[in-house]
Motif scaffolding. Structure first.
Motif, PDB file in Angstrom:
ATOM      1  N   SER A 133      16.865  44.940  -2.211  1.00 48.74           N
ATOM      2  CA  SER A 133      16.752  45.629  -3.491  1.00 48.74           C
ATOM      3  C   SER A 133      18.102  45.685  -4.191  1.00 48.74           C
ATOM      4  O   SER A 133      18.190  45.446  -5.404  1.00 48.74           O
ATOM      5  CB  SER A 133      16.219  47.047  -3.270  1.00 48.74           C
ATOM      6  OG  SER A 133      16.240  47.781  -4.480  1.00 48.74           O
ATOM      7  N   ARG A 134      19.164  45.976  -3.441  1.00 47.88           N
ATOM      8  CA  ARG A 134      20.500  46.050  -4.037  1.00 47.88           C
ATOM      9  C   ARG A 134      20.944  44.681  -4.537  1.00 47.88           C
ATOM     10  O   ARG A 134      21.548  44.576  -5.615  1.00 47.88           O
ATOM     11  CB  ARG A 134      21.504  46.590  -3.007  1.00 47.88           C
ATOM     12  CG  ARG A 134      22.915  46.788  -3.564  1.00 47.88           C
ATOM     13  CD  ARG A 134      23.821  47.419  -2.509  1.00 47.88           C
ATOM     14  NE  ARG A 134      23.359  48.752  -2.184  1.00 47.88           N
ATOM     15  CZ  ARG A 134      23.719  49.411  -1.086  1.00 47.88           C
ATOM     16  NH1 ARG A 134      24.529  48.851  -0.198  1.00 47.88           N
ATOM     17  NH2 ARG A 134      23.273  50.643  -0.864  1.00 47.88           N
ATOM     18  N   TYR A 135      20.641  43.647  -3.790  1.00 44.56           N
ATOM     19  CA  TYR A 135      20.976  42.274  -4.180  1.00 44.56           C
ATOM     20  C   TYR A 135      20.331  41.921  -5.512  1.00 44.56           C
ATOM     21  O   TYR A 135      20.989  41.427  -6.435  1.00 44.56           O
ATOM     22  CB  TYR A 135      20.510  41.326  -3.075  1.00 44.56           C
ATOM     23  CG  TYR A 135      20.579  39.854  -3.402  1.00 44.56           C
ATOM     24  CD1 TYR A 135      21.674  39.095  -3.008  1.00 44.56           C
ATOM     25  CD2 TYR A 135      19.529  39.220  -4.070  1.00 44.56           C
ATOM     26  CE1 TYR A 135      21.730  37.737  -3.288  1.00 44.56           C
ATOM     27  CE2 TYR A 135      19.581  37.869  -4.350  1.00 44.56           C
ATOM     28  CZ  TYR A 135      20.677  37.127  -3.957  1.00 44.56           C
ATOM     29  OH  TYR A 135      20.728  35.787  -4.245  1.00 44.56           O
ATOM     30  N   ASP A 142      28.954  49.504 -10.956  1.00 41.24           N
ATOM     31  CA  ASP A 142      29.898  50.238 -10.110  1.00 41.24           C
ATOM     32  C   ASP A 142      29.170  51.021  -9.027  1.00 41.24           C
ATOM     33  O   ASP A 142      29.592  51.040  -7.863  1.00 41.24           O
ATOM     34  CB  ASP A 142      30.736  51.199 -10.961  1.00 41.24           C
ATOM     35  CG  ASP A 142      31.809  50.484 -11.764  1.00 41.24           C
ATOM     36  OD1 ASP A 142      32.070  49.297 -11.476  1.00 41.24           O
ATOM     37  OD2 ASP A 142      32.389  51.108 -12.668  1.00 41.24           O
ATOM     38  N   GLN A 143      28.085  51.669  -9.390  1.00 42.62           N
ATOM     39  CA  GLN A 143      27.346  52.472  -8.418  1.00 42.62           C
ATOM     40  C   GLN A 143      26.854  51.622  -7.252  1.00 42.62           C
ATOM     41  O   GLN A 143      26.937  52.026  -6.082  1.00 42.62           O
ATOM     42  CB  GLN A 143      26.169  53.163  -9.113  1.00 42.62           C
ATOM     43  CG  GLN A 143      26.569  54.282 -10.059  1.00 42.62           C
ATOM     44  CD  GLN A 143      25.394  54.856 -10.823  1.00 42.62           C
ATOM     45  OE1 GLN A 143      24.288  54.293 -10.822  1.00 42.62           O
ATOM     46  NE2 GLN A 143      25.601  55.988 -11.494  1.00 42.62           N
ATOM     47  N   LEU A 144      26.348  50.422  -7.551  1.00 40.27           N
ATOM     48  CA  LEU A 144      25.832  49.541  -6.502  1.00 40.27           C
ATOM     49  C   LEU A 144      26.957  49.021  -5.611  1.00 40.27           C
ATOM     50  O   LEU A 144      26.831  48.993  -4.381  1.00 40.27           O
ATOM     51  CB  LEU A 144      25.078  48.371  -7.131  1.00 40.27           C
ATOM     52  CG  LEU A 144      23.742  48.710  -7.802  1.00 40.27           C
ATOM     53  CD1 LEU A 144      23.190  47.500  -8.544  1.00 40.27           C
ATOM     54  CD2 LEU A 144      22.732  49.201  -6.773  1.00 40.27           C
ATOM     55  N   ILE A 145      28.078  48.618  -6.230  1.00 37.59           N
ATOM     56  CA  ILE A 145      29.190  48.072  -5.451  1.00 37.59           C
ATOM     57  C   ILE A 145      29.831  49.149  -4.588  1.00 37.59           C
ATOM     58  O   ILE A 145      30.115  48.927  -3.398  1.00 37.59           O
ATOM     59  CB  ILE A 145      30.235  47.431  -6.381  1.00 37.59           C
ATOM     60  CG1 ILE A 145      29.645  46.187  -7.061  1.00 37.59           C
ATOM     61  CG2 ILE A 145      31.490  47.046  -5.596  1.00 37.59           C
ATOM     62  CD1 ILE A 145      30.567  45.538  -8.056  1.00 37.59           C
ATOM     63  N   ALA A 184      28.419  51.837  -3.510  1.00 35.89           N
ATOM     64  CA  ALA A 184      27.471  52.193  -2.454  1.00 35.89           C
ATOM     65  C   ALA A 184      27.560  51.194  -1.301  1.00 35.89           C
ATOM     66  O   ALA A 184      27.499  51.576  -0.120  1.00 35.89           O
ATOM     67  CB  ALA A 184      26.049  52.227  -3.020  1.00 35.89           C
ATOM     68  N   GLU A 185      27.730  49.909  -1.637  1.00 32.45           N
ATOM     69  CA  GLU A 185      27.875  48.877  -0.602  1.00 32.45           C
ATOM     70  C   GLU A 185      29.165  49.089   0.192  1.00 32.45           C
ATOM     71  O   GLU A 185      29.178  48.988   1.426  1.00 32.45           O
ATOM     72  CB  GLU A 185      27.889  47.496  -1.264  1.00 32.45           C
ATOM     73  CG  GLU A 185      27.949  46.335  -0.287  1.00 32.45           C
ATOM     74  CD  GLU A 185      26.696  46.151   0.539  1.00 32.45           C
ATOM     75  OE1 GLU A 185      26.780  45.541   1.626  1.00 32.45           O
ATOM     76  OE2 GLU A 185      25.614  46.629   0.105  1.00 32.45           O
ATOM     77  N   ILE A 186      30.260  49.402  -0.516  1.00 30.94           N
ATOM     78  CA  ILE A 186      31.539  49.642   0.158  1.00 30.94           C
ATOM     79  C   ILE A 186      31.432  50.867   1.075  1.00 30.94           C
ATOM     80  O   ILE A 186      31.883  50.840   2.236  1.00 30.94           O
ATOM     81  CB  ILE A 186      32.667  49.829  -0.867  1.00 30.94           C
ATOM     82  CG1 ILE A 186      32.930  48.518  -1.604  1.00 30.94           C
ATOM     83  CG2 ILE A 186      33.947  50.326  -0.197  1.00 30.94           C
ATOM     84  CD1 ILE A 186      33.946  48.624  -2.722  1.00 30.94           C
TER      85      ILE A 186
END
Length: 255
Positions: free
Chosen positions: A162-164, A213-216, A218-220
């Motif tokens: 989903s994030r991808y 930004d929120q997605l990146i 969150a991944e970090i």
């Protein structure tokens, strides 16, 4: 002090130059290169600093190998990157630029990049397999698809999820959005870069940036909580980088 003499420049017609630059950038550059050679001054924007464009290989080599004391970088050189952000390596100068460049160099080393060869090869085969003999297709769309797949899989290390899918769609909107002329106008006229909410072009662009930004981040945050030393994507390698003072690369990021 002697007056700085810039290379030859086209006749001063700011509005016409901007219209040409927005609608036919490659044609404009090729025309001026034929008229003025491989080094000339180009008036990109009204009120902006003179911009010297260089296509001479030796000149480009000298610029990239020059001492920081001779040439400014980042905002000091007039570089403003609303799309990439002021933390972009291109937008930084001085010690901040040197620190970030040193931290970023190992993941992008030639030998390291060769390790992604098979992944890039597979992505290219997957995209080009959709081409059908005798049917026209958009080369630009195919190249864009390949670029985004490489960014998401090799740089961010993301797999189908989903994030991808969300990040891919947001990046497509940010870098294209079907409104390249409108986007170019916004970038060339800082006075139009006003966030008046979702009804304004700049407001929509800023909202898009916030979602990315929120997605990146969150991944970090997820990788910091559950580190995996077997990962070899560029983001993971960047997160493992430290400077001489023992500070992480993401020490300046609002994670």
């Amino acid at each position: 002090m002697p007056t700085l003499k810039l290379p030859d420049t086209p006749p001063t017609r700011p509005l016409l130059h901007q219209i040409q630059w927005l609608t036919q950038p490659l044609e404009v550059l090729e025309t001026y290169a034929q008229q003025y050679g491989d080094i000339f001054t180009f008036p990109i924007g009204i009120g902006s600093k003179p911009t010297v464009l260089i296509s001479n290989p030796q000149g480009i080599q000298e610029i990239f190998s020059a001492s920081p004391n001779q040439l400014d970088s980042g905002e000091a050189a007039g570089i403003k990157l609303p799309l990439l952000g002021q933390q972009s390596l291109i937008a930084l100068s001085g010690k901040r630029h040197q620190r970030q460049r040193k931290l970023l160099t190992p993941p992008f080393h030639g030998e390291r990049m060769l390790a992604y060869g098979q992944l890039i090869h597979d992505i290219i085969l997957e995209v080009t397999s959709r081409w059908k003999i005798g049917e026209p297709f958009s080369v630009r769309s195919s190249m864009q698809e390949i670029s985004f797949e490489v960014i998401l899989k090799a740089v961010f290390g993301l797999q189908e999820s989903s994030r991808y899918r969300k990040l891919k769609q947001l990046l497509i909107v940010r870098l294209e959005g079907g409104k390249s002329i409108v986007r170019a106008i916004l970038l060339m006229f800082p006075s139009l870069q006003k966030n008046w909410g979702s009804l304004s072009p700049w407001g929509r662009l800023m909202h898009n940036e916030k979602l990315i930004d929120q997605l990146i981040y969150a991944e970090i945050a997820e990788r910091r909580t559950h580190p995996d030393p077997s990962r070899t994507d560029i983001l993971t390698l960047m997160m493992a980088a430290y400077d001489e003072e023992g500070e992480h690369w993401y020490g300046i990021c609002p994670v």
